[in-house]
Design a protein around this motif. Structure first.
Motif, PDB file in Angstrom:
ATOM      1  N   THR A   1      44.624 111.884 -36.431  1.00  0.00           N
ATOM      2  CA  THR A   1      45.769 111.212 -37.043  1.00  0.00           C
ATOM      3  C   THR A   1      45.365 109.794 -37.443  1.00  0.00           C
ATOM      4  O   THR A   1      44.379 109.250 -36.940  1.00  0.00           O
ATOM      5  CB  THR A   1      46.958 111.138 -36.075  1.00  0.00           C
ATOM      6  OG1 THR A   1      46.631 110.223 -35.002  1.00  0.00           O
ATOM      7  CG2 THR A   1      47.306 112.509 -35.504  1.00  0.00           C
ATOM      8  N   TRP A   2      46.164 109.193 -38.316  1.00  0.00           N
ATOM      9  CA  TRP A   2      45.884 107.811 -38.701  1.00  0.00           C
ATOM     10  C   TRP A   2      46.122 106.850 -37.544  1.00  0.00           C
ATOM     11  O   TRP A   2      45.449 105.824 -37.417  1.00  0.00           O
ATOM     12  CB  TRP A   2      46.714 107.412 -39.919  1.00  0.00           C
ATOM     13  CG  TRP A   2      46.242 108.101 -41.158  1.00  0.00           C
ATOM     14  CD1 TRP A   2      46.904 109.044 -41.892  1.00  0.00           C
ATOM     15  CD2 TRP A   2      44.971 107.900 -41.803  1.00  0.00           C
ATOM     16  NE1 TRP A   2      46.128 109.454 -42.952  1.00  0.00           N
ATOM     17  CE2 TRP A   2      44.938 108.769 -42.933  1.00  0.00           C
ATOM     18  CE3 TRP A   2      43.872 107.090 -41.547  1.00  0.00           C
ATOM     19  CZ2 TRP A   2      43.845 108.836 -43.788  1.00  0.00           C
ATOM     20  CZ3 TRP A   2      42.773 107.164 -42.400  1.00  0.00           C
ATOM     21  CH2 TRP A   2      42.767 108.021 -43.507  1.00  0.00           C
ATOM     22  N   GLU A   3      47.060 107.196 -36.668  1.00  0.00           N
ATOM     23  CA  GLU A   3      47.293 106.368 -35.483  1.00  0.00           C
ATOM     24  C   GLU A   3      46.054 106.392 -34.575  1.00  0.00           C
ATOM     25  O   GLU A   3      45.639 105.361 -34.028  1.00  0.00           O
ATOM     26  CB  GLU A   3      48.520 106.855 -34.729  1.00  0.00           C
ATOM     27  CG  GLU A   3      49.844 106.594 -35.434  1.00  0.00           C
ATOM     28  CD  GLU A   3      50.191 107.644 -36.493  1.00  0.00           C
ATOM     29  OE1 GLU A   3      51.255 107.523 -37.137  1.00  0.00           O
ATOM     30  OE2 GLU A   3      49.393 108.596 -36.693  1.00  0.00           O
ATOM     31  N   GLU A   4      45.438 107.577 -34.433  1.00  0.00           N
ATOM     32  CA  GLU A   4      44.202 107.665 -33.653  1.00  0.00           C
ATOM     33  C   GLU A   4      43.066 106.922 -34.347  1.00  0.00           C
ATOM     34  O   GLU A   4      42.204 106.318 -33.689  1.00  0.00           O
ATOM     35  CB  GLU A   4      43.823 109.135 -33.443  1.00  0.00           C
ATOM     36  CG  GLU A   4      44.756 109.877 -32.507  1.00  0.00           C
ATOM     37  CD  GLU A   4      44.421 111.360 -32.408  1.00  0.00           C
ATOM     38  OE1 GLU A   4      43.516 111.819 -33.154  1.00  0.00           O
ATOM     39  OE2 GLU A   4      45.062 112.063 -31.613  1.00  0.00           O
ATOM     40  N   MET A   5      43.061 106.947 -35.679  1.00  0.00           N
ATOM     41  CA  MET A   5      42.035 106.222 -36.429  1.00  0.00           C
ATOM     42  C   MET A   5      42.096 104.727 -36.112  1.00  0.00           C
ATOM     43  O   MET A   5      41.053 104.061 -35.976  1.00  0.00           O
ATOM     44  CB  MET A   5      42.219 106.450 -37.927  1.00  0.00           C
ATOM     45  CG  MET A   5      41.157 105.779 -38.793  1.00  0.00           C
ATOM     46  SD  MET A   5      39.501 106.465 -38.574  1.00  0.00           S
ATOM     47  CE  MET A   5      39.587 107.868 -39.684  1.00  0.00           C
ATOM     48  N   VAL A   6      43.304 104.198 -35.988  1.00  0.00           N
ATOM     49  CA  VAL A   6      43.466 102.783 -35.635  1.00  0.00           C
ATOM     50  C   VAL A   6      42.873 102.511 -34.259  1.00  0.00           C
ATOM     51  O   VAL A   6      42.087 101.564 -34.072  1.00  0.00           O
ATOM     52  CB  VAL A   6      44.956 102.382 -35.670  1.00  0.00           C
ATOM     53  CG1 VAL A   6      45.164 101.011 -35.039  1.00  0.00           C
ATOM     54  CG2 VAL A   6      45.482 102.387 -37.102  1.00  0.00           C
ATOM     55  N   GLU A   7      43.236 103.331 -33.271  1.00  0.00           N
ATOM     56  CA  GLU A   7      42.793 103.078 -31.898  1.00  0.00           C
ATOM     57  C   GLU A   7      41.282 103.258 -31.749  1.00  0.00           C
ATOM     58  O   GLU A   7      40.615 102.458 -31.079  1.00  0.00           O
ATOM     59  CB  GLU A   7      43.551 103.995 -30.931  1.00  0.00           C
ATOM     60  CG  GLU A   7      45.055 103.763 -30.913  1.00  0.00           C
ATOM     61  CD  GLU A   7      45.436 102.304 -30.687  1.00  0.00           C
ATOM     62  OE1 GLU A   7      44.779 101.641 -29.856  1.00  0.00           O
ATOM     63  OE2 GLU A   7      46.375 101.828 -31.353  1.00  0.00           O
ATOM     64  N   VAL A   8      40.741 104.305 -32.353  1.00  0.00           N
ATOM     65  CA  VAL A   8      39.295 104.536 -32.275  1.00  0.00           C
ATOM     66  C   VAL A   8      38.542 103.408 -32.975  1.00  0.00           C
ATOM     67  O   VAL A   8      37.544 102.890 -32.460  1.00  0.00           O
ATOM     68  CB  VAL A   8      38.930 105.906 -32.878  1.00  0.00           C
ATOM     69  CG1 VAL A   8      37.418 106.044 -33.046  1.00  0.00           C
ATOM     70  CG2 VAL A   8      39.455 107.035 -32.002  1.00  0.00           C
ATOM     71  N   SER A   9      39.025 103.007 -34.150  1.00  0.00           N
ATOM     72  CA  SER A   9      38.355 101.941 -34.894  1.00  0.00           C
ATOM     73  C   SER A   9      38.407 100.618 -34.147  1.00  0.00           C
ATOM     74  O   SER A   9      37.454  99.830 -34.189  1.00  0.00           O
ATOM     75  CB  SER A   9      38.985 101.795 -36.284  1.00  0.00           C
ATOM     76  OG  SER A   9      38.746 102.948 -37.066  1.00  0.00           O
ATOM     77  N   ASP A  10      39.520 100.353 -33.466  1.00  0.00           N
ATOM     78  CA  ASP A  10      39.643  99.131 -32.682  1.00  0.00           C
ATOM     79  C   ASP A  10      38.636  99.125 -31.532  1.00  0.00           C
ATOM     80  O   ASP A  10      38.056  98.079 -31.200  1.00  0.00           O
ATOM     81  CB  ASP A  10      41.070  99.011 -32.152  1.00  0.00           C
ATOM     82  CG  ASP A  10      41.425  97.579 -31.771  1.00  0.00           C
ATOM     83  OD1 ASP A  10      40.832  96.650 -32.360  1.00  0.00           O
ATOM     84  OD2 ASP A  10      42.276  97.385 -30.899  1.00  0.00           O
ATOM     85  N   LYS A  11      38.419 100.282 -30.938  1.00  0.00           N
ATOM     86  CA  LYS A  11      37.475 100.380 -29.832  1.00  0.00           C
ATOM     87  C   LYS A  11      36.038 100.185 -30.321  1.00  0.00           C
ATOM     88  O   LYS A  11      35.196  99.616 -29.604  1.00  0.00           O
ATOM     89  CB  LYS A  11      37.617 101.734 -29.142  1.00  0.00           C
ATOM     90  CG  LYS A  11      36.859 101.866 -27.836  1.00  0.00           C
ATOM     91  CD  LYS A  11      37.266 103.105 -27.069  1.00  0.00           C
ATOM     92  CE  LYS A  11      36.610 103.132 -25.692  1.00  0.00           C
ATOM     93  NZ  LYS A  11      37.043 104.291 -24.879  1.00  0.00           N
ATOM     94  N   ILE A  12      35.747 100.650 -31.508  1.00  0.00           N
ATOM     95  CA  ILE A  12      34.386 100.578 -32.057  1.00  0.00           C
ATOM     96  C   ILE A  12      34.068  99.202 -32.628  1.00  0.00           C
ATOM     97  O   ILE A  12      32.921  98.753 -32.606  1.00  0.00           O
ATOM     98  CB  ILE A  12      34.199 101.668 -33.135  1.00  0.00           C
ATOM     99  CG1 ILE A  12      34.160 103.056 -32.478  1.00  0.00           C
ATOM    100  CG2 ILE A  12      32.952 101.432 -33.974  1.00  0.00           C
ATOM    101  CD1 ILE A  12      34.176 104.208 -33.464  1.00  0.00           C
TER     102      ILE A  12
END
Length: 424
Positions: free
Chosen positions: A166-177
Motif C-alpha cells: 500500500t502507499w501507506e506502507e510505502m511511506v513507512e518503509v521509505s522513512d525507515k530506509i
C-alpha cells in the motif's frame, strides 16, 4: 511520333523517381536508449544496404526533451520524417492532421486489417482517428516497482514480507530506509517519476475514487475528496512533510542501476531490466533485485495499477509521398525484430505472436507486469493531454515545494484543466 514522345516522357519520369529515391535522406528522431542504439544502428546499416541511395539519419534526445524538440520543429514545418514519443504527447499531432497515415503496403502488409490482426486487441486504438491508422508501436509499457534487496536488509527488513503493498506502507518503509544529512536525503526508500503524472499519479487518484475527466469528456477533476487526499499525500511525502522525496532530486530510476545504496525502490518498466544488464552486469546477475506490483492505498475503492502507454512510430505528413513510403518501409523493418528488442532492450512490441511467446514469458518478472497490465488502462491521451499533465505537475509541485495548501492547489487545478477542456 506522339507515341514515341509518350514513351520518352514515361522514361524521363521514371528516371526522376528513381534518382529521387536513390538520393533520399530519412530523418528519424527518437529518445536516448543505448541498448536500442546498438541494434537500431545495425538495422539502419542493413536497410541502407538493401535500399541503395537511401540514408537514415538517426538523432537521439533525452526522453524528457524530445517532446519540446518535436513540437518546435513541427511549428517551423521542419519536423523529422519519423519520430516516436509516448502517446499522450503524440496524440495532438494526429488530431491536428500533421501526420501521414500508415501505408500498409509499404510496411509489408496485404491489408490494413492485417495490421490490426497482428497486434493485441486495443493496442492500435489510440492511434486510430477517423478510420485511419497513424502509428505503429515501438513498445507498450507499464510500470511496476523495482526493489534493491540489499537496502532492505540494511535496515533489517525482509523484502519478501515487507515490500510495500500500500502507499501507506510505502511511506513507512521509505522513512525507515531514508538517510538524511540535515534536510538533504542521501538515501531514499522510494521516489516518484515526477515528469509522468498521467502515467503514475492519476491512477493513484483513481484508486481513491477520483477521475481526471468525466466519461462524457466535458468535466475536469472528478471527486474533489479523492484529489484532495492525493495532494495531501504528496505534500506529506515532500520536503515540508516526512521528507521522503522531491522532484528536485535525481530521478530514482536513473540511480537504481548503479546499486550505490542511494535508492531502494523505483517505478519503471520491463525495459529497466535491459538497462540494469547494460549498466551494471554484476548487479543484474546478483539476484539482489526484484519486481513487485504497483501499490494501492489502504482504503482504495478501486485496484488501479500504473497506466500503460505506447511509444508509437509516426511519419510526418508534410514530407513528399516517396519519403513517407520509405519511412514506413524502414519502420516496418525495425519492427520486424520484436524478439531482439525484447531480449536486448527489454521493451515489448505488443504483437500477438510476441505476447504468446516463450521468450516473453521467460523474462524475469514478466508475470508481474502482465498481471498489473491486465488490471490497468491506457494513459489519458487527448489533443491537450500534454498541457493537462503540466497542470497536474504544477499542482503537485506547488504543495510539495511552494507551500501552497492542497485545497488551493486543487481549486487552481480544477479551474485550469476545465479551461483547457473548454478551449479544446
Amino acid at each position: 511520333m506522339k507515341k514515341l514522345f509518350t514513351i520518352f516522357l514515361f522514361v524521363l519520369l521514371l528516371s526522376v523517381t528513381v534518382n529521387a529515391a536513390a538520393n533520399m535522406e530519412i530523418t528519424f528522431w527518437t529518445h536516448e536508449d543505448p541498448n536500442r542504439t546498438e541494434i537500431e544502428d545495425r538495422y539502419i546499416a542493413e536497410f541502407e544496404q538493401a535500399n541503395p541511395g537511401v540514408t537514415i539519419k538517426r538523432v537521439t534526445s533525452a526522453s524528457g526533451k524530445i517532446q519540446e524538440l518535436v513540437l518546435t520543429a513541427f511549428a517551423a514545418n521542419q519536423g523529422p520524417d519519423i519520430f516516436n514519443m509516448s502517446i499522450e504527447d503524440e496524440y495532438a499531432y494526429i488530431v491536428n492532421e500533421r501526420l501521414a497515415a500508415v501505408d500498409f503496403e509499404a510496411a509489408g502488409y496485404p491489408s490494413l486489417k492485417a495490421v490490426y490482426d497482428a497486434y493485441v486487441p486495443g493496442v492500435l486504438d489510440p492511434v486510430t482517428y477517423k478510420g485511419k491508422l497513424y502509428g505503429l508501436p515501438l513498445e507498450l509499457t507499464n510500470w511496476c516497482i523495482f526493489i534493491n534487496k540489499k537496502v532492505f536488509r540494511d535496515v533489517g527488513l525482509d523484502v519478501e514480507k515487507d515490500y510495500p503493498k500500500t502507499w501507506e506502507e510505502m511511506v513507512e518503509v521509505s522513512d525507515k530506509i531514508a538517510i538524511r544529512e540535515g534536510e538533504i536525503l542521501k538515501r531514499r526508500g522510494f521516489d516518484f517519476r515526477y515528469p509522468y503524472y498521467l502515467v503514475a499519479m492519476v491512477p493513484m487518484v483513481e484508486q481513491l475514487g477520483g477521475k481526471l475527466i468525466s466519461d462524457d469528456g466535458k468535466t475536469a477533476i472528478i471527486n474533489d475528496e479523492a484529489w484532495l487526499n492525493f495532494l495531501k499525500f504528496m505534500q506529506e511525502w515532500g520536503p515540508s512533510g516526512r521528507n521522503l522525496g522531491s522532484p528536485t532530486y535525481t530521478n530514482a530510476r536513473t540511480l537504481f542501476n548503479k546499486d550505490n545504496n542511494d535508492i531502494a525502490m523505483c517505478t519503471t518498466g520491463l525495459y529497466q531490466e535491459g538497462r540494469i544488464r547494460a549498466d551494471n552486469l554484476d548487479f543484474y546477475n546478483s539476484g539482489e533485485w526484484m519486481v513487485v506490483p504497483f501499490p494501492v492505498f489502504k482504503d482504495a475503492v478501486k485496484d488501479v495499477p500504473c497506466a500503460y502507454y505506447g511509444h508509437y512510430y509516426m511519419v510526418n505528413g508534410q514530407k513528399p509521398k516517396e519519403n513517407q513510403q520509405m519511412a514506413w518501409k524502414f519502420v516496418a523493418y525495425m519492427l520486424s525484430h520484436p524478439e531482439e528488442y525484447l531480449t536486448k532492450v527489454n521493451i515489448v512490441q505488443p504483437t500477438v505472436e510476441l505476447m504468446n511467446s516463450e521468450t516473453y514469458k521467460s523474462m524475469p518478472y514478466s508475470d508481474v507486469f502482465t498481471n498489473d497490465m491486465a488490471k490497468a488502462h491506457v494513459v489519458y491521451y487527448g489533443e491537450n493531454s500534454a498541457e493537462i499533465q503540466a497542470l497536474i505537475r504544477e499542482a503537485v509541485e506547488s504543495v510539495m515545494l511552494a507551500g501552497i495548501s492542497p485545497e488551493d492547489a486543487l481549486k487552481t487545478l480544477k479551474r485550469k484543466v476545465q479551461e483547457v477542456l473548454e478551449e479544446g
